[in-house]
Design a protein around this motif. Structure first.
Motif, PDB file in Angstrom:
ATOM      1  N   ASP A 237      -2.230  -3.626  -9.773  1.00 45.58           N
ATOM      2  CA  ASP A 237      -3.557  -3.800 -10.382  1.00 45.58           C
ATOM      3  C   ASP A 237      -3.583  -5.018 -11.299  1.00 45.58           C
ATOM      4  O   ASP A 237      -4.550  -5.786 -11.316  1.00 45.58           O
ATOM      5  CB  ASP A 237      -3.950  -2.551 -11.182  1.00 45.58           C
ATOM      6  N   GLU A 238      -2.498  -5.192 -12.056  1.00 42.39           N
ATOM      7  CA  GLU A 238      -2.409  -6.327 -12.988  1.00 42.39           C
ATOM      8  C   GLU A 238      -2.426  -7.667 -12.243  1.00 42.39           C
ATOM      9  O   GLU A 238      -2.913  -8.664 -12.765  1.00 42.39           O
ATOM     10  CB  GLU A 238      -1.126  -6.230 -13.815  1.00 42.39           C
ATOM     11  N   HIS A 239      -1.860  -7.670 -11.048  1.00 42.00           N
ATOM     12  CA  HIS A 239      -1.719  -8.919 -10.289  1.00 42.00           C
ATOM     13  C   HIS A 239      -2.539  -8.887  -8.990  1.00 42.00           C
ATOM     14  O   HIS A 239      -2.173  -9.533  -8.017  1.00 42.00           O
ATOM     15  CB  HIS A 239      -0.243  -9.157  -9.954  1.00 42.00           C
ATOM     16  N   SER A 240      -3.639  -8.166  -9.041  1.00 38.81           N
ATOM     17  CA  SER A 240      -4.440  -7.986  -7.819  1.00 38.81           C
ATOM     18  C   SER A 240      -4.956  -9.310  -7.248  1.00 38.81           C
ATOM     19  O   SER A 240      -5.124  -9.447  -6.033  1.00 38.81           O
ATOM     20  CB  SER A 240      -5.616  -7.042  -8.096  1.00 38.81           C
ATOM     21  N   SER A 241      -5.181 -10.293  -8.115  1.00 38.25           N
ATOM     22  CA  SER A 241      -5.704 -11.578  -7.631  1.00 38.25           C
ATOM     23  C   SER A 241      -4.603 -12.478  -7.068  1.00 38.25           C
ATOM     24  O   SER A 241      -4.887 -13.514  -6.463  1.00 38.25           O
ATOM     25  CB  SER A 241      -6.429 -12.311  -8.765  1.00 38.25           C
ATOM     26  N   GLU A 242      -3.341 -12.087  -7.266  1.00 35.68           N
ATOM     27  CA  GLU A 242      -2.223 -12.935  -6.832  1.00 35.68           C
ATOM     28  C   GLU A 242      -1.413 -12.321  -5.692  1.00 35.68           C
ATOM     29  O   GLU A 242      -0.621 -13.001  -5.053  1.00 35.68           O
ATOM     30  CB  GLU A 242      -1.273 -13.174  -8.016  1.00 35.68           C
ATOM     31  N   ILE A 243      -1.590 -11.023  -5.480  1.00 33.61           N
ATOM     32  CA  ILE A 243      -0.755 -10.321  -4.502  1.00 33.61           C
ATOM     33  C   ILE A 243      -1.597  -9.846  -3.321  1.00 33.61           C
ATOM     34  O   ILE A 243      -2.656  -9.244  -3.498  1.00 33.61           O
ATOM     35  CB  ILE A 243      -0.054  -9.115  -5.168  1.00 33.61           C
ATOM     36  N   ASP A 244      -1.105 -10.122  -2.120  1.00 32.90           N
ATOM     37  CA  ASP A 244      -1.761  -9.586  -0.918  1.00 32.90           C
ATOM     38  C   ASP A 244      -0.756  -8.709  -0.167  1.00 32.90           C
ATOM     39  O   ASP A 244       0.378  -8.500  -0.598  1.00 32.90           O
ATOM     40  CB  ASP A 244      -2.291 -10.722  -0.027  1.00 32.90           C
ATOM     41  N   LYS A 245      -1.194  -8.197   1.001  1.00 35.17           N
ATOM     42  CA  LYS A 245      -0.368  -7.261   1.773  1.00 35.17           C
ATOM     43  C   LYS A 245       0.960  -7.877   2.194  1.00 35.17           C
ATOM     44  O   LYS A 245       2.003  -7.219   2.174  1.00 35.17           O
ATOM     45  CB  LYS A 245      -1.143  -6.778   3.003  1.00 35.17           C
ATOM     46  N   SER A 246       0.939  -9.139   2.554  1.00 34.39           N
ATOM     47  CA  SER A 246       2.183  -9.771   3.012  1.00 34.39           C
ATOM     48  C   SER A 246       3.218  -9.839   1.889  1.00 34.39           C
ATOM     49  O   SER A 246       4.418  -9.664   2.127  1.00 34.39           O
ATOM     50  CB  SER A 246       1.885 -11.179   3.554  1.00 34.39           C
ATOM     51  N   ILE A 247       2.763 -10.082   0.629  1.00 39.77           N
ATOM     52  CA  ILE A 247       3.686 -10.134  -0.506  1.00 39.77           C
ATOM     53  C   ILE A 247       4.252  -8.747  -0.786  1.00 39.77           C
ATOM     54  O   ILE A 247       5.438  -8.586  -1.072  1.00 39.77           O
ATOM     55  CB  ILE A 247       2.977 -10.707  -1.752  1.00 39.77           C
ATOM     56  N   VAL A 248       3.377  -7.730  -0.655  1.00 33.88           N
ATOM     57  CA  VAL A 248       3.828  -6.348  -0.856  1.00 33.88           C
ATOM     58  C   VAL A 248       4.864  -5.981   0.198  1.00 33.88           C
ATOM     59  O   VAL A 248       5.919  -5.423  -0.115  1.00 33.88           O
ATOM     60  CB  VAL A 248       2.639  -5.366  -0.812  1.00 33.88           C
ATOM     61  N   ASP A 249       4.584  -6.287   1.445  1.00 33.48           N
ATOM     62  CA  ASP A 249       5.530  -5.968   2.521  1.00 33.48           C
ATOM     63  C   ASP A 249       6.867  -6.669   2.304  1.00 33.48           C
ATOM     64  O   ASP A 249       7.937  -6.081   2.479  1.00 33.48           O
ATOM     65  CB  ASP A 249       4.941  -6.377   3.882  1.00 33.48           C
ATOM     66  N   LYS A 250       6.799  -7.924   1.925  1.00 33.37           N
ATOM     67  CA  LYS A 250       8.018  -8.700   1.715  1.00 33.37           C
ATOM     68  C   LYS A 250       8.818  -8.162   0.517  1.00 33.37           C
ATOM     69  O   LYS A 250      10.060  -8.223   0.499  1.00 33.37           O
ATOM     70  CB  LYS A 250       7.642 -10.163   1.479  1.00 33.37           C
ATOM     71  N   GLY A 251       8.093  -7.648  -0.470  1.00 40.93           N
ATOM     72  CA  GLY A 251       8.758  -7.169  -1.687  1.00 40.93           C
ATOM     73  C   GLY A 251       9.018  -5.677  -1.700  1.00 40.93           C
ATOM     74  O   GLY A 251       9.360  -5.119  -2.748  1.00 40.93           O
ATOM     75  N   MET A 252       8.873  -5.008  -0.542  1.00 37.89           N
ATOM     76  CA  MET A 252       9.020  -3.556  -0.491  1.00 37.89           C
ATOM     77  C   MET A 252      10.414  -3.113  -0.961  1.00 37.89           C
ATOM     78  O   MET A 252      10.562  -2.084  -1.616  1.00 37.89           O
ATOM     79  CB  MET A 252       8.758  -3.054   0.927  1.00 37.89           C
ATOM     80  N   GLY A 253      11.427  -3.904  -0.639  1.00 39.26           N
ATOM     81  CA  GLY A 253      12.784  -3.552  -1.085  1.00 39.26           C
ATOM     82  C   GLY A 253      12.890  -3.530  -2.595  1.00 39.26           C
ATOM     83  O   GLY A 253      13.498  -2.627  -3.181  1.00 39.26           O
ATOM     84  N   LYS A 254      12.304  -4.533  -3.263  1.00 41.21           N
ATOM     85  CA  LYS A 254      12.327  -4.588  -4.727  1.00 41.21           C
ATOM     86  C   LYS A 254      11.498  -3.457  -5.337  1.00 41.21           C
ATOM     87  O   LYS A 254      11.869  -2.868  -6.354  1.00 41.21           O
ATOM     88  CB  LYS A 254      11.796  -5.937  -5.214  1.00 41.21           C
ATOM     89  N   LEU A 255      10.377  -3.160  -4.704  1.00 36.40           N
ATOM     90  CA  LEU A 255       9.532  -2.075  -5.202  1.00 36.40           C
ATOM     91  C   LEU A 255      10.267  -0.741  -5.114  1.00 36.40           C
ATOM     92  O   LEU A 255      10.180   0.097  -6.025  1.00 36.40           O
ATOM     93  CB  LEU A 255       8.220  -2.016  -4.417  1.00 36.40           C
ATOM     94  N   TYR A 256      10.998  -0.538  -4.030  1.00 38.29           N
ATOM     95  CA  TYR A 256      11.746   0.715  -3.888  1.00 38.29           C
ATOM     96  C   TYR A 256      12.898   0.758  -4.899  1.00 38.29           C
ATOM     97  O   TYR A 256      13.185   1.810  -5.482  1.00 38.29           O
ATOM     98  CB  TYR A 256      12.300   0.869  -2.472  1.00 38.29           C
ATOM     99  N   GLU A 257      13.549  -0.363  -5.108  1.00 41.43           N
ATOM    100  CA  GLU A 257      14.609  -0.434  -6.113  1.00 41.43           C
ATOM    101  C   GLU A 257      14.062  -0.057  -7.489  1.00 41.43           C
ATOM    102  O   GLU A 257      14.725   0.620  -8.279  1.00 41.43           O
ATOM    103  CB  GLU A 257      15.179  -1.860  -6.156  1.00 41.43           C
ATOM    104  N   TYR A 258      12.825  -0.482  -7.746  1.00 37.92           N
ATOM    105  CA  TYR A 258      12.178  -0.180  -9.030  1.00 37.92           C
ATOM    106  C   TYR A 258      11.929   1.312  -9.195  1.00 37.92           C
ATOM    107  O   TYR A 258      12.284   1.907 -10.219  1.00 37.92           O
ATOM    108  CB  TYR A 258      10.869  -0.958  -9.130  1.00 37.92           C
ATOM    109  N   ILE A 259      11.325   1.959  -8.183  1.00 45.13           N
ATOM    110  CA  ILE A 259      10.948   3.373  -8.348  1.00 45.13           C
ATOM    111  C   ILE A 259      12.167   4.293  -8.286  1.00 45.13           C
ATOM    112  O   ILE A 259      12.112   5.438  -8.746  1.00 45.13           O
ATOM    113  CB  ILE A 259       9.897   3.824  -7.299  1.00 45.13           C
ATOM    114  N   ASP A 260      13.261   3.803  -7.722  1.00 46.16           N
ATOM    115  CA  ASP A 260      14.455   4.627  -7.568  1.00 46.16           C
ATOM    116  C   ASP A 260      15.244   4.767  -8.869  1.00 46.16           C
ATOM    117  O   ASP A 260      16.182   5.549  -8.943  1.00 46.16           O
ATOM    118  CB  ASP A 260      15.354   4.015  -6.486  1.00 46.16           C
ATOM    119  N   GLN A 261      14.832   4.040  -9.904  1.00 47.52           N
ATOM    120  CA  GLN A 261      15.570   4.065 -11.162  1.00 47.52           C
ATOM    121  C   GLN A 261      14.815   4.848 -12.242  1.00 47.52           C
ATOM    122  O   GLN A 261      13.689   5.289 -12.046  1.00 47.52           O
ATOM    123  CB  GLN A 261      15.828   2.630 -11.623  1.00 47.52           C
TER     124      GLN A 261
END
Length: 311
Positions: free
Chosen positions: A39-63
């Motif tokens: 939400d904070e970066h809604s103007s800078e992030i699209d689906k492709s960035i989310v898909d590419k960063g899915m590994g980092k996002l999972y690393e984040y929620i796993d901690q």
């Protein structure tokens, strides 16, 4: 032999893998921290960035976040023990930065606080005392309130009340504990204290004559930001330790208006009687009165009562 690219493509396209990936993706995107970041970066992030960063996002929620999955610092589950993850956007990619967690900050603060307390011959268990651990009843309220008032009036280093407290009462009722609790509370305000068990200190001073460290040790004690003399009156007082050691320390602190705390089994009048007679049985009223004058100038007497907590 099948090329590795074809093998990976076949695995990724398998229904079971696709289902697990979608479930993981949904779990990641439903995480409150991830949602807040997107939400904070809604103007800078699209689906492709989310898909590419899915590994980092999972690393984040796993901690663990705000230490919610860690019972203590030693049992921290995060990739960097004592540090919690924060999502960041770096050159169009999702990344993770790490900052000290709440438990690590608490641990570091305790270590810093303990470094501000120099104990000379005080028991380790007493040095861990806290005001919240002081058992309060009607006979102990006056002493607790006196300590509390001193701490309230203490704004920080160099901004302390001039007078400390003379805690007196019978053996084993918690005088040393309360003294150490004050030292720990002062350390939280970044104020250094020196706690001295007087009987052992006086024996040390006699030995210090031989190794030529007497002046150094006396200077260290007398110049402490806050000095706490525990169990004064329990020592076998000689004329020399009374006048040249205790008297010197108290005179300096009175002149410099440095707060001093003391504990004793004796009231003021009883302590004066104790100081009057040397080990040789010599009666020295004037010298004892001079030391007591300094003690009265440096402290306010407060009686601590209650049951013997050492039994």
């Amino acid at each position: 032999m099948e090329p590795i690219r074809e093998t990976l493509k076949r695995v990724v396209n398998a229904p079971a893998f696709s289902e697990r990936y979608n479930a993981m993706r949904q779990e990641v995107l439903e995480h409150p921290g991830v949602q807040h970041f997107l939400d904070e970066h809604s103007s800078e992030i699209d689906k492709s960035i989310v898909d590419k960063g899915m590994g980092k996002l999972y690393e984040y929620i796993d901690q663990s976040h705000d230490c919610n999955k860690c019972p203590n610092l030693g049992a921290c589950i995060n990739h960097l023990k004592g540090f919690e993850p924060n999502l960041v956007l770096e050159r169009g990619n999702i990344g993770i930065s790490y900052t000290p967690c709440r438990l690590k900050n608490e641990h570091d603060n305790k270590r810093r606080a303990s470094s501000l307390i120099h104990s000379m011959y005080m028991p380790k268990e007493v040095m861990e005392a806290t005001l919240s651990g002081f058992e309060l009843d009607a006979s102990r309220v006056e002493a607790f309130n006196a300590v509390d008032s001193f701490l309230d009036a203490t704004k920080g280093p160099g901004e302390l009340p001039e007078k400390g407290i003379y805690l007196y009462g019978k053996f084993g009722i918690g005088k040393s504990y309360l003294l150490s609790a004050v030292a720990n509370a002062l350390a939280e305000k970044n104020i250094k204290s020196v706690l001295v068990f007087v009987p052992e200190f006086m024996r040390e001073m006699k030995q210090a004559i031989g190794d030529q460290t007497l002046q150094e040790k006396v200077n260290y004690v007398k110049k402490a930001d806050v000095l706490m003399l525990d169990d004064i009156g329990a020592e076998a007082m000689s004329s020399w330790t009374r006048d040249e050691v205790l008297g010197t320390i108290l005179h300096y602190r009175m002149a410099e208006k440095l707060p001093t705390f003391m504990t004793s089994n004796f009231s003021y009048s009883e302590l004066q009687h104790h100081l009057t007679y040397s080990q040789r049985g010599e009666k020295e009223d004037l010298k004892a009165a001079r030391v007591m004058e300094r003690i009265r100038a440096l402290t306010t007497p407060v009686k601590l009562d209650g049951r013997n907590r050492r039994i």
